[in-house]
Design a protein around this motif. Sequence first.
Motif, PDB file in Angstrom:
ATOM      1  N   UNK A 191       0.838  -1.194   0.000  1.00  0.00           N
ATOM      2  CA  UNK A 191       0.000   0.000   0.000  1.00  0.00           C
ATOM      3  C   UNK A 191       0.877   1.250   0.000  1.00  0.00           C
ATOM      4  N   UNK A 192       0.546   2.196  -0.882  1.00  0.00           N
ATOM      5  CA  UNK A 192       1.291   3.446  -0.935  1.00  0.00           C
ATOM      6  C   UNK A 192       2.469   3.448  -1.884  1.00  0.00           C
ATOM      7  N   UNK A 193       2.644   2.397  -2.690  1.00  0.00           N
ATOM      8  CA  UNK A 193       3.774   2.361  -3.623  1.00  0.00           C
ATOM      9  C   UNK A 193       3.447   2.981  -4.975  1.00  0.00           C
ATOM     10  N   UNK A 194       2.196   3.415  -5.168  1.00  0.00           N
ATOM     11  CA  UNK A 194       1.855   4.133  -6.402  1.00  0.00           C
ATOM     12  C   UNK A 194       1.229   3.278  -7.483  1.00  0.00           C
ATOM     13  N   UNK A 195       0.479   2.266  -7.102  1.00  0.00           N
ATOM     14  CA  UNK A 195      -0.099   1.364  -8.107  1.00  0.00           C
ATOM     15  C   UNK A 195      -1.086   2.082  -9.034  1.00  0.00           C
ATOM     16  N   UNK A 196      -1.947   2.942  -8.462  1.00  0.00           N
ATOM     17  CA  UNK A 196      -2.902   3.645  -9.325  1.00  0.00           C
ATOM     18  C   UNK A 196      -2.208   4.696 -10.185  1.00  0.00           C
ATOM     19  N   UNK A 197      -1.160   5.328  -9.675  1.00  0.00           N
ATOM     20  CA  UNK A 197      -0.410   6.277 -10.494  1.00  0.00           C
ATOM     21  C   UNK A 197       0.145   5.593 -11.738  1.00  0.00           C
ATOM     22  N   UNK A 198       0.674   4.394 -11.548  1.00  0.00           N
ATOM     23  CA  UNK A 198       1.199   3.653 -12.694  1.00  0.00           C
ATOM     24  C   UNK A 198       0.080   3.232 -13.633  1.00  0.00           C
ATOM     25  N   UNK A 199      -1.063   2.829 -13.080  1.00  0.00           N
ATOM     26  CA  UNK A 199      -2.191   2.420 -13.928  1.00  0.00           C
ATOM     27  C   UNK A 199      -2.662   3.590 -14.786  1.00  0.00           C
ATOM     28  N   UNK A 200      -2.799   4.769 -14.174  1.00  0.00           N
ATOM     29  CA  UNK A 200      -3.227   5.934 -14.939  1.00  0.00           C
ATOM     30  C   UNK A 200      -2.184   6.329 -15.981  1.00  0.00           C
ATOM     31  N   UNK A 201      -0.920   6.221 -15.616  1.00  0.00           N
ATOM     32  CA  UNK A 201       0.155   6.575 -16.553  1.00  0.00           C
ATOM     33  C   UNK A 201       0.185   5.635 -17.748  1.00  0.00           C
TER      34      UNK A 201
END
Length: 401
Positions: free
Chosen positions: A75-85
């Motif tokens: 949790x907090x490693x940026x999974x959604x940021x990578x998905x959006x990118x």
Amino acid sequence: EMDVDKSQNKAFTLLPLSTLKKREGMVRKKLRATGFTAKYTFDDILGSSTLMERSKKLAKVYAKTEFPVLITGESGTGKELFAQSIHNMSSRRESNFVAINFAALPETLAESELFGYMEGAFTGALKNGKAGMFELAHQGTIFLDEIGDASLPVQAKLLRVLEEKEVVRVGGTDVIPVDVRIICATNKDLQAAIREGTFREDLYYRIKVLNLRLQPLRERPEDIMEIISHLLESQQAKALANLPNIRDKLISYTWPGNARELRTAAEYMNMLSSLSDREEALDMLNVYFENNLQTGPLAETESPAQTGKPGREEAAVKGDYIGPDLIAILEAIFRLQNQGVTAGRNSICKTQSAQALQLTESKIKSRLKKLEAMGYITVGKTKQGALLTDRGYQLLKQFIQ
């Protein structure tokens, strides 16, 4: 065309293309109003360590494909940021990005949220029914966050949608084709969940065509100051964070909450920077570290006894004598880990620290077992190589700068 679902004894109708296009237009009009868009790109992802750069490079390659992606990490490693990118670099970037989090979705609502429902499907259903997430994501990307929390019945329905590329609304009979890119994320060990019977093996291999593992902050400490500097709002706050003792605390802490926890610390430091009394700010930060980061007091100089770190003498008393050969191996693992190279016997043997002590692969093998028994490293069961534990990292810091 008719297709009979024998399990429910219902006849499903494949809708004509004109009806589908009309429905798609209505859905996309509603979409623009609800704002199902991806806000972040790879430029928004902070961190320039070798591990982070490797993750971004791999994700950019994935973005150019249509295959499903499984993003794993704490949790907090940026999974959604990578998905959006990934979505924003893909050919679907002009279309919808729809995210759904199974950890926050009650099981009773999961099916209707994912696949939609018809008018009168259940008590409280909207008069004209409702489009599901898969319909909203048509020609775009659907992000299934915390997929490991989906129930087995929902997993079975997801598998059917992924294989058939079509959905049927709850209470309906119309078969609705959907064209979506699938990106899933989880902080759980899905292979362990498969063994425990809580996750379907067939679904696992369906969503894990491409895999992206995001490393926690403790595996890439060189990213910590870059991220927190971005989060700090004033020069005073940045100056406070770069005081040697504070900087050391920030880098040595393991950050179990990863970027979320780091953001909280940054917000606290932003608040302290408004204080005119620098000593008072430092005292308050000291209290914060002791209560929240559990790193001990911010003394000018600290001995192993003060920090609670296992020094050479302390380790010897416990029977864990740390010789130069073990330190050389720990250093080699640390360097390889930061370079994104698997720390196996062969790669460790080729490092400068190992060659200086003439450590052969056979010697390295026995010492890796000893270090693992002491709790300073973990060794993968296949070809994952060795990784420093938090204890090993703290020990190594005493011997190298």
